[in-house]
Design a protein around this motif. Sequence first.
Motif, mmCIF file in Angstrom:
data_model
loop_
_atom_site.group_PDB
_atom_site.id
_atom_site.type_symbol
_atom_site.label_atom_id
_atom_site.label_comp_id
_atom_site.label_asym_id
_atom_site.label_seq_id
_atom_site.Cartn_x
_atom_site.Cartn_y
_atom_site.Cartn_z
ATOM 1 N N ILE A 140 0.836 -1.206 0.000
ATOM 2 C CA ILE A 140 0.000 0.000 0.000
ATOM 3 C C ILE A 140 0.868 1.253 0.000
ATOM 4 C CG2 ILE A 140 -1.630 1.349 1.401
ATOM 5 C CD1 ILE A 140 -2.885 -1.357 2.247
ATOM 6 N N ARG A 141 1.897 1.253 0.842
ATOM 7 C CA ARG A 141 2.802 2.411 0.914
ATOM 8 C C ARG A 141 3.506 2.632 -0.428
ATOM 9 N NH1 ARG A 141 4.830 1.411 5.755
ATOM 10 N NH2 ARG A 141 6.492 0.090 4.998
ATOM 11 N N TYR A 142 3.956 1.549 -1.050
ATOM 12 C CA TYR A 142 4.618 1.643 -2.347
ATOM 13 C C TYR A 142 3.669 2.223 -3.407
ATOM 14 C CZ TYR A 142 6.311 0.084 -6.901
ATOM 15 O OH TYR A 142 6.692 0.037 -8.219
ATOM 16 N N ILE A 143 2.444 1.695 -3.471
ATOM 17 C CA ILE A 143 1.481 2.142 -4.489
ATOM 18 C C ILE A 143 1.116 3.616 -4.283
ATOM 19 C CG2 ILE A 143 -0.907 1.866 -5.285
ATOM 20 C CD1 ILE A 143 -0.526 -1.178 -4.849
ATOM 21 N N LYS A 144 0.863 4.008 -3.039
ATOM 22 C CA LYS A 144 0.521 5.413 -2.768
ATOM 23 C C LYS A 144 1.679 6.334 -3.143
ATOM 24 C CE LYS A 144 -2.987 5.056 0.834
ATOM 25 N NZ LYS A 144 -3.281 5.314 2.259
ATOM 26 N N GLY A 145 2.891 5.909 -2.823
ATOM 27 C CA GLY A 145 4.062 6.736 -3.131
ATOM 28 C C GLY A 145 4.314 6.865 -4.623
ATOM 29 N N ARG A 146 4.129 5.792 -5.364
ATOM 30 C CA ARG A 146 4.442 5.808 -6.799
ATOM 31 C C ARG A 146 3.279 6.299 -7.665
ATOM 32 N NH1 ARG A 146 7.670 1.539 -10.550
ATOM 33 N NH2 ARG A 146 7.192 2.613 -12.471
ATOM 34 N N TYR A 147 2.036 5.902 -7.334
ATOM 35 C CA TYR A 147 0.889 6.208 -8.204
ATOM 36 C C TYR A 147 -0.117 7.173 -7.578
ATOM 37 C CZ TYR A 147 2.757 2.131 -10.566
ATOM 38 O OH TYR A 147 3.596 1.254 -11.213
ATOM 39 N N GLY A 148 -0.042 7.393 -6.301
ATOM 40 C CA GLY A 148 -0.975 8.298 -5.631
ATOM 41 C C GLY A 148 -2.237 7.626 -5.107
ATOM 42 N N SER A 149 -2.703 6.574 -5.781
ATOM 43 C CA SER A 149 -3.899 5.852 -5.317
ATOM 44 C C SER A 149 -3.893 4.433 -5.894
ATOM 45 C CB SER A 149 -5.179 6.573 -5.732
ATOM 46 O OG SER A 149 -5.442 6.382 -7.108
ATOM 47 N N MET A 150 -4.730 3.606 -5.331
ATOM 48 C CA MET A 150 -4.830 2.216 -5.794
ATOM 49 C C MET A 150 -5.420 2.153 -7.207
ATOM 50 S SD MET A 150 -3.616 0.871 -3.125
ATOM 51 C CE MET A 150 -3.080 2.054 -1.928
ATOM 52 N N CYS A 151 -6.406 3.005 -7.467
ATOM 53 C CA CYS A 151 -7.053 2.995 -8.789
ATOM 54 C C CYS A 151 -6.114 3.520 -9.878
ATOM 55 C CB CYS A 151 -8.372 3.777 -8.749
ATOM 56 S SG CYS A 151 -9.642 2.894 -7.793
ATOM 57 N N ASN A 152 -5.259 4.478 -9.537
ATOM 58 C CA ASN A 152 -4.249 4.931 -10.503
ATOM 59 C C ASN A 152 -3.295 3.786 -10.827
ATOM 60 O OD1 ASN A 152 -5.301 7.499 -10.584
ATOM 61 N ND2 ASN A 152 -3.781 8.374 -9.178
ATOM 62 N N ALA A 153 -2.906 3.015 -9.822
ATOM 63 C CA ALA A 153 -2.017 1.868 -10.034
ATOM 64 C C ALA A 153 -2.719 0.806 -10.876
ATOM 65 C CB ALA A 153 -1.578 1.288 -8.693
ATOM 66 N N TRP A 154 -4.010 0.582 -10.633
ATOM 67 C CA TRP A 154 -4.759 -0.410 -11.396
ATOM 68 C C TRP A 154 -4.857 0.008 -12.878
ATOM 69 C CZ3 TRP A 154 -5.874 -5.073 -12.236
ATOM 70 C CH2 TRP A 154 -6.983 -5.459 -12.995
ATOM 71 N N ARG A 155 -5.130 1.305 -13.118
ATOM 72 C CA ARG A 155 -5.202 1.786 -14.505
ATOM 73 C C ARG A 155 -3.834 1.648 -15.196
ATOM 74 N NH1 ARG A 155 -9.124 5.151 -12.118
ATOM 75 N NH2 ARG A 155 -7.623 6.681 -11.386
ATOM 76 N N PHE A 156 -2.766 1.950 -14.472
ATOM 77 C CA PHE A 156 -1.420 1.790 -15.014
ATOM 78 C C PHE A 156 -1.170 0.311 -15.357
ATOM 79 C CE2 PHE A 156 3.119 1.047 -14.827
ATOM 80 C CZ PHE A 156 3.637 2.096 -15.557
ATOM 81 N N PHE A 157 -1.559 -0.561 -14.469
ATOM 82 C CA PHE A 157 -1.373 -2.009 -14.680
ATOM 83 C C PHE A 157 -2.149 -2.465 -15.913
ATOM 84 C CE2 PHE A 157 -2.357 -6.476 -14.226
ATOM 85 C CZ PHE A 157 -1.155 -7.021 -13.825
ATOM 86 N N GLN A 158 -3.382 -2.007 -16.073
ATOM 87 C CA GLN A 158 -4.195 -2.391 -17.226
ATOM 88 C C GLN A 158 -3.550 -1.921 -18.537
ATOM 89 O OE1 GLN A 158 -7.941 -0.666 -15.739
ATOM 90 N NE2 GLN A 158 -8.847 -2.716 -16.013
ATOM 91 N N ALA A 159 -2.956 -0.757 -18.496
ATOM 92 C CA ALA A 159 -2.342 -0.201 -19.721
ATOM 93 C C ALA A 159 -0.994 -0.850 -20.035
ATOM 94 C CB ALA A 159 -2.163 1.314 -19.566
ATOM 95 N N ASN A 160 -0.232 -1.230 -18.989
ATOM 96 C CA ASN A 160 1.150 -1.669 -19.200
ATOM 97 C C ASN A 160 1.430 -3.121 -18.824
ATOM 98 O OD1 ASN A 160 2.266 1.036 -19.951
ATOM 99 N ND2 ASN A 160 1.437 1.504 -17.928
ATOM 100 N N GLY A 161 0.575 -3.733 -18.040
ATOM 101 C CA GLY A 161 0.787 -5.134 -17.638
ATOM 102 C C GLY A 161 1.708 -5.310 -16.444
ATOM 103 N N TYR A 162 2.095 -4.235 -15.813
ATOM 104 C CA TYR A 162 2.914 -4.286 -14.598
ATOM 105 C C TYR A 162 2.629 -3.024 -13.785
ATOM 106 C CZ TYR A 162 6.052 -0.870 -16.706
ATOM 107 O OH TYR A 162 6.562 0.264 -17.266
ATOM 108 N N HIS A 163 3.143 -3.007 -12.568
ATOM 109 C CA HIS A 163 3.033 -1.765 -11.764
ATOM 110 C C HIS A 163 4.301 -1.553 -10.977
ATOM 111 C CE1 HIS A 163 2.331 -3.351 -7.616
ATOM 112 N NE2 HIS A 163 1.933 -4.408 -8.273
#
Length: 163
Positions: A140-163
Motif C-alpha cells: 500500500i505504501r509503495y502504491i501510494k508513493g508511486r501512483y498516488g492511489s490504488m485505482c491509478n495503479a490499477w489503470r497503469f497495470f491495465q495499460a502496461n501489464g505491470y506496476h
Amino acid sequence: MNSYPHTYPQAHVDNPTHRPQSLTDCQKPSLYLKDNLLKIKKINKKIINIKNLLVIPMSILILTLSTTEAKAATQSDSFKLYAHSRIVNDEQYHCFYKLINKENRQWNPKARNGSHYGIGQMRNETYKNLDGYKQIDWTIRYIKGRYGSMCNAWRFFQANGYH
C-alpha cells in the motif's frame, strides 16, 4: 420393644404381579420382553402419540442434510480483510484487490515469481521475509508513493501489464 426386624402388616399381593426381576430368572424371555414392550407402547400412547416420536428424528435428519457447512476463514481471507481495514474507500480497495489478484491470486505471502516475492510481488529481499500483513502495508505504501492511489495503479497495470 427395640427388637429387629419389625414386621409390618403389608397388603396382599396377588400372583399375576409377581414377575422375575431379570431375564435369567425368566423361563420365557421372549414373552417377558413382548409384555414389557406392550406396556411401553401403552404408556407412550397416553403421553405422546407414537407417530410423533418419528417426527423428531426425521426433523433432525432433514435439518442435518439440508444445512450447508460453514467454511472456516482462510489466511487469504484474513489478508483481504486486513487490506480493506487499511484502505477504507471501497472503490480504492477494489482497485487494490484487482491489482493483487493479477499478481498473486492466492494472496500468498510466500509466493515467488522470478525475483518478485510475496502478496504484492515486490522485488525486495526484506519484503520476502515479512509476514502477509506487513507485506500488505508495504505494498500500500509503495502504491501510494508511486501512483498516488490504488485505482491509478490499477489503470497503469491495465495499460502496461505491470506496476
